[in-house]
Design an enzyme around this catalytic site. Structure first.
Site, PDB file in Angstrom:
ATOM      1  CG  HIS A  18      -1.942   1.108   1.281  1.00  0.00           C
ATOM      2  ND1 HIS A  18      -3.140   1.340   0.857  1.00  0.00           N
ATOM      3  CD2 HIS A  18      -1.655   2.194   1.857  1.00  0.00           C
ATOM      4  CE1 HIS A  18      -3.674   2.378   1.039  1.00  0.00           C
ATOM      5  NE2 HIS A  18      -2.774   3.143   1.569  1.00  0.00           N
ATOM      6  CD  GLU A  19       1.672   3.687   3.732  1.00  0.00           C
ATOM      7  OE1 GLU A  19       1.923   4.513   2.957  1.00  0.00           O
ATOM      8  OE2 GLU A  19       0.807   3.445   4.521  1.00  0.00           O
ATOM      9  CG  HIS A  22       0.474   6.189  -0.557  1.00  0.00           C
ATOM     10  ND1 HIS A  22      -0.505   6.907  -1.413  1.00  0.00           N
ATOM     11  CD2 HIS A  22      -0.036   5.580   0.381  1.00  0.00           C
ATOM     12  CE1 HIS A  22      -1.882   6.379  -0.933  1.00  0.00           C
ATOM     13  NE2 HIS A  22      -1.605   5.746   0.425  1.00  0.00           N
TER      14      HIS A  22
END
Length: 419
Positions: A18-19, A22
């Site tokens: 997920h990170e 980003h």
């Protein structure tokens, strides 16, 4: 201990991807990423590479990517402030020392008159001879404060300087990578475990059932029912289901031979319906096919996403209550149960959690990725951003509400599993 390790690995991998979404899209947009963190709370591991600090934190309940300009990380040098500077070969400031207790070679001292560390990139002040001097600040300059070094963030490297599209992609990429991770997990399962063929093959015949009395055996492949071609277990099940107490003609293939069997399904009550049942069990045959594994990965990702959205809809219309929600304790408990059923089921559970995390983060709620995307949508429509203080207050309230919700669902989990 094994459950704890499995939980940390699974949740850590999901948060990492997920990170990572980003992080990669922020870097692609030219945004400086100050920290890439897995977990929350105190640091247990830290490593600086380039301009980014990579950390693993104590509590395995989340993570974050801290981008320049997202918080108030810029340092303003007020007039009269005394600092130390070091210059590079181009006579540009490469290091700003705010704590002068520590001396560096070739350090110069300035009393700041005015400065701009974001756009014009300069510091003007009085040197030791009390002459007014002006130095350009290098784009890769660092600020040293009490031994801690931080890269300055020129305005064009800050989150707020980018277009609405670039900022939206940097935020949307986190949930997107959760879906991508789930897709690849499902593909891997298809390659390792095989893909269900859903062929209408009888796994087990129940003793004294209509199927046994008619002569059906384990391993029979049903090809026709009442003259209708059957290609999947779902078709077989539907035909039997709607025919309680009705004689049915089955054609099965056994050891290369075609056999005709006649049986009458029993009538059983399922909920409010009366359905037919012939007394057989089913476990789909599996096949390993790389192309079908990719298709399987896409189908499973889509179907799981649809299922979670349906559950969210039931929560909104009252068919699903907040008491049915689970937090970290509930996820840990389910992980424990799934781990006991085998590694493939544990991997499948990881894919489900990844999709769930992606969807939850896309909800248009303050403090979540979806809430931030909603603000970007307003900005695109209005032609100007929402006031930062108002947006910050809304996100703060959202964080508080999410923390309250987390406490409630955690308490529900504790009551459900331990009392």
């Amino acid at each position: 201990m094994e459950t704890a390790i499995a939980f940390i690995i699974i949740f850590g991998a999901i948060v990492f991807f997920h990170e990572l979404g980003h992080f990669l899209f922020a870097k692609k947009a030219g945004i400086m990423v100050r920290e890439f963190a897995i977990g929350m709370g105190p640091k247990i591991f830290a490593m600086t590479k380039g301009e980014t600090l990579y950390t693993i934190r104590l509590l395995p309940i989340g993570g974050y990517v801290r981008m320049a300009g997202e918080d108030l990380d810029s340092i303003e040098l007020q007039p009269g402030f005394r600092l130390g500077i070091r210059l590079n070969d181009a006579n540009e400031i490469e290091q700003i020392v705010l704590n002068q207790n520590k001396q560096f070679p070739d350090m110069l001292f300035l009393e700041v008159e005015k400065s701009d560390l974001m756009k014009e990139m300069y510091i003007e002040g009085y040197n030791e001879e009390e002459r007014l001097v002006r130095y350009k600040v290098a784009r890769n300059a660092v600020i040293n404060e009490n031994g801690k070094e931080t890269f300055i963030a020129p305005y064009d490297r800050q989150f707020g300087s980018k277009t609405v599209g670039q900022r939206s992609l940097a935020i949307f990429a986190g949930p997107l990578f959760n879906f991508i991770l789930s897709f690849f997990i499902f593909v891997a399962l298809g390659l390792l475990q095989g893909i269900p063929t859903y062929e209408p093959v009888i796994t087990t015949v129940v003793p004294e059932s209509p199927a046994e009395q008619a002569g059906m055996q384990d391993g029979d492949l049903v090809t026709m029912i009442n003259g209708v071609t059957i290609t999947s277990w779902k078709e077989l099940s539907e035909e039997v289901k709607v025919s309680p107490n009705e004689a049915m003609d089955f054609t099965v293939e056994r050891n290369g031979e075609s056999l005709d069997l006649n049986m009458t399904p029993n009538e059983v009550v399922a909920g409010k319906e009366k359905v037919g049942q012939i007394g057989v069990t089913y476990s789909s045959p599996m096949e390993k096919n790389p192309v079908k594994a990719v298709v399987y990965g896409a189908e499973q990702t889509y179907n799981t996403t649809l299922l979670i959205f349906t559950a969210l809809g039931n929560l909104v219309n009252g068919q699903f209550s907040i008491d049915d929600l689970s937090g970290p304790v509930g996820i840990y408990k389910v992980t424990e149960d799934v781990a006991e059923s085998g590694v493939y089921n544990l991997i499948y559970w990881a894919a489900l959690l990844s999709i769930n995390l992606g969807i939850m983060n896309l909800l248009p709620l303050p403090a979540l990725d979806g809430g931030r995307l909603l603000f970007f949508l307003f900005e695109a429509i209005r032609g100007k951003p929402v006031d930062k203080q108002k947006e910050g207050m809304i996100h703060f309230v959202g964080i508080m509400l999410l923390m309250v919700l987390m406490v409630v669902v955690t308490w529900n989990d504790i009551q459900r599993f331990f009392f």
